[in-house]
Design a protein around this motif. Structure first.
Motif, PDB file in Angstrom:
ATOM      1  N   VAL A 177       1.241  -0.810   0.377  1.00  0.00           N
ATOM      2  CA  VAL A 177      -0.041  -0.024  -0.361  1.00  0.00           C
ATOM      3  C   VAL A 177       0.931   0.992  -0.024  1.00  0.00           C
ATOM      4  N   HIS A 178       0.647   2.221  -0.921  1.00  0.00           N
ATOM      5  CA  HIS A 178       1.088   3.260  -1.134  1.00  0.00           C
ATOM      6  C   HIS A 178       0.357   4.545  -0.804  1.00  0.00           C
ATOM      7  N   THR A 179       0.452   5.736  -0.556  1.00  0.00           N
ATOM      8  CA  THR A 179      -0.193   6.829  -0.616  1.00  0.00           C
ATOM      9  C   THR A 179       0.736   8.355  -1.136  1.00  0.00           C
ATOM     10  N   ASP A 180      -0.288   8.790  -1.775  1.00  0.00           N
ATOM     11  CA  ASP A 180       0.793  10.498  -2.079  1.00  0.00           C
ATOM     12  C   ASP A 180      -0.905  12.012  -2.235  1.00  0.00           C
ATOM     13  N   ASP A 181      -0.437  12.699  -2.475  1.00  0.00           N
ATOM     14  CA  ASP A 181      -1.162  13.762  -1.590  1.00  0.00           C
ATOM     15  C   ASP A 181      -2.592  13.641  -2.673  1.00  0.00           C
ATOM     16  N   GLN A 182      -1.965  13.021  -4.207  1.00  0.00           N
ATOM     17  CA  GLN A 182      -3.309  12.897  -4.672  1.00  0.00           C
ATOM     18  C   GLN A 182      -4.858  11.856  -5.132  1.00  0.00           C
ATOM     19  N   SER A 183      -3.713  10.099  -3.946  1.00  0.00           N
ATOM     20  CA  SER A 183      -4.470   9.343  -3.948  1.00  0.00           C
ATOM     21  C   SER A 183      -3.604   8.168  -3.752  1.00  0.00           C
ATOM     22  N   GLY A 184      -4.645   7.360  -3.607  1.00  0.00           N
ATOM     23  CA  GLY A 184      -3.873   5.637  -2.627  1.00  0.00           C
ATOM     24  C   GLY A 184      -3.591   4.514  -3.445  1.00  0.00           C
ATOM     25  N   THR A 185      -3.079   3.711  -2.821  1.00  0.00           N
ATOM     26  CA  THR A 185      -3.099   2.983  -4.266  1.00  0.00           C
ATOM     27  C   THR A 185      -2.626   1.133  -3.722  1.00  0.00           C
ATOM     28  N   VAL A 186      -3.253   0.286  -3.824  1.00  0.00           N
ATOM     29  CA  VAL A 186      -3.079  -0.517  -3.052  1.00  0.00           C
ATOM     30  C   VAL A 186      -2.434  -1.914  -4.008  1.00  0.00           C
ATOM     31  N   THR A 187      -1.800  -2.313  -3.856  1.00  0.00           N
ATOM     32  CA  THR A 187      -1.400  -4.117  -5.084  1.00  0.00           C
ATOM     33  C   THR A 187      -2.208  -5.309  -4.244  1.00  0.00           C
ATOM     34  N   LEU A 188      -2.742  -5.677  -4.943  1.00  0.00           N
ATOM     35  CA  LEU A 188      -3.441  -6.646  -4.142  1.00  0.00           C
ATOM     36  C   LEU A 188      -2.009  -7.786  -5.277  1.00  0.00           C
TER      37      LEU A 188
END
Ligand SMILES: Cc1cc2nc3c(=O)[nH]c(=O)nc-3n(C[C@H](O)[C@H](O)[C@H](O)COP(=O)(O)OP(=O)(O)OC[C@H]3O[C@@H](n4cnc5c(N)ncnc54)[C@H](O)[C@@H]3O)c2cc1C
Length: 434
Positions: free
Chosen positions: A140-151
């Protein structure tokens, strides 16, 4: 690798916290993804796990609002009308009954797997939620615009807000760099259902004996959930004991007060580890349920705090939506953190201390244990405070079963009891945690 967007909220973990949070967002335009490593069959019909959840009135109210309560067969909803705490080998008990006739019970006991099933059924019929099963979030990673999860499938999903609801040992909270206070009590809780000859009279018992704690939670009929906590070393012998021997041992521990006792189903065991995250939010990220606060299981706080936190965060999100704000912005999330921290921090440390005191077998601790029970029994404001906390009425924090015990940190706010020792005056070393 595919990068799929289109979700507004991604919830990692479809346990009771993740599911109830998703359900709280049913009346919003948000698109929700729940990612769960278990199978769909496990969610549809979760196996019995030995946990019988003592629910406060606030949890009851929320579950009713969300439709989950009515999905549970009333035969499996057991009222707790009275609660007693016993200390050591003394017969002196801290004794609570429901505070008024309009209140049917102090709280209710419902099997965990039925709570999970009920919330799954609610979420399954939501138009704005999708559950991805047999899928683990590996990063899981987030930045100012959005977060992203890797499945685990290699796929990546993005959303403006990512939620960890993946248990007290949350890997995703760790991956987000959020630390936690973790306390390993080096004890094990053994839980099972037992049938007994004599009625329990809808009374819960918590007996802090020397060397072990035994709790009895009344279920419907002459059946109770028995929770035994003891050092992990000794627990193995109890878990592996032959069934007749186990029945005889528990019967003896209860001083034969319930007559003949026999095991129904399996014995389950859980390590006693309590966790409190250092913070509940980060950039486009929030932790909830046990991933935020995993209470000592014997305190019976966990799910009560989980659903309360889910409700707090959902309310902030709805408020943000109504005011055209970004739901993943830090100022929205911070409001949740502030409110939930206020409820959980004292409770977490307070109950860890009280569990420490009631499992500490030094002579001063034994004396303090007696004093605590007598103060709580004989000083009406303390009794009232505990009952409020136990039932989660009057906006008080969840207190679950160790709500049966006096909540230490709050005592300082009470009017001074004449000639009774202040708990804060007890030597700090009495509150050594185990
Ligand atoms: C013996 C015992 C008795 C208890 N009694 C009470 C009580 O009386 N009252 C009370 O309020 N509470 C009680 N609790 C606490 C309560 O059970 C927990 O607080 C509650 O289950 C926590 O729910 P959760 O959804 O946060 O976490 P969990 O129930 O742990 O669910 C987490 C979910 O996340 C999934 N997951 C984990 N990692 C990943 C990943 N990387 N990717 C995808 N999915 C993932 C898991 O498969 C799981 O489904 C008790 C607990 C125990 C052990």
């Amino acid at each position: 690798m595919k990068n799929t967007s289109g979700y507004d909220v991604i919830i990692i973990g479809a346990g009771p916290a993740g599911l109830s949070f998703a359900r709280l967002l049913a009346d919003t335009p948000l698109n929700i993804a729940l990612i769960e490593k278990s199978s769909l069959d496990d969610l549809k019909d979760p196996g019995e796990d030995g946990r019988e959840i003592a629910l406060t009135h606030l949890s009851e109210k929320l579950m009713k609002q969300l439709g989950a309560w009515d999905r549970i067969d009333p035969d499996f909803i057991a009222p707790i009308k009275r609660a007693k705490v016993l200390n050591g080998d003394s017969s002196y008990a801290l004794d609570f009954t429901r505070p008024s006739n309009d209140m049917e019970a102090l709280g209710y006991l419902i099997p965990n797997h039925l709570i999970r099933k009920a919330f799954y059924e609610e979420v399954a019929q939501m138009k704005n939620a999708e559950i991805l099963t047999d899928t683990t979030v590996v990063d899981v990673h987030t930045d100012d615009q959005s977060g992203t999860v890797t499945l685990s499938t290699g796929e990546k999903l993005s959303a403006p807000l990512i939620i960890s609801a993946d248990s007290r040992f949350s890997e995703t909270r760790r991956k987000m760099g959020v630390g936690a206070h973790m306390q390993d009590f080096s004890r094990t809780a053994i839980v099972c259902r037992m049938e007994h000859e004599y009625p329990h009279e809808e009374t819960a018992f918590e007996c802090f004996q020397y060397g072990k704690t035994i709790a009895l939670l009344p279920m419907n009929g002459n059946v109770s959930s028995v929770v035994i906590t003891m050092s992990s070393q000794k627990a193995d012998a109890i878990l592996n004991m032959d069934e007749d021997q186990f029945n005889a041992q528990v019967q003896a521990w209860f001083g034969n007060k319930l007559g003949k006792i026999s095991l129904v189903g399996k014995r389950h065991s859980y390590p006693l580890v309590a966790v409190h995250a250092d913070k509940f939010v980060a950039r486009r990220y929030a932790a909830m349920g046990d991933a935020a606060v995993g209470m000592h299981p014997v305190t019976a706080h966990g799910f009560n705090l989980g659903i309360r936190g889910a409700d707090t965060l959902a309310s902030e999100i709805k408020y943000a939506l109504a005011n055209g704000k970004d739901i993943g912005s830090l100022d929205v999330l911070k409001k949740y953190e502030h409110k939930h921290m206020r409820v959980t921090r004292f409770l977490y440390h307070g109950t860890n201390n009280i569990v420490g005191l009631f499992t500490n077998e030094t002579l001063p601790a034994k004396v303090a244990r007696k004093a605590v029970l007598r103060i709580a029994n004989n000083f009406p404001p303390v009794r009232q405070l505990i009952v409020n906390k136990l039932t989660e009425t009057e906006g008080q924090a969840a207190s679950g079963l160790t709500g049966l015990l006096p909540p230490l940190p709050d005592l300082s706010r009470l009017p001074k009891p004449p000639k009774l020792p202040s708990l804060s005056a007890l030597p700090a070393r009495l509150f050594v945690n185990r």
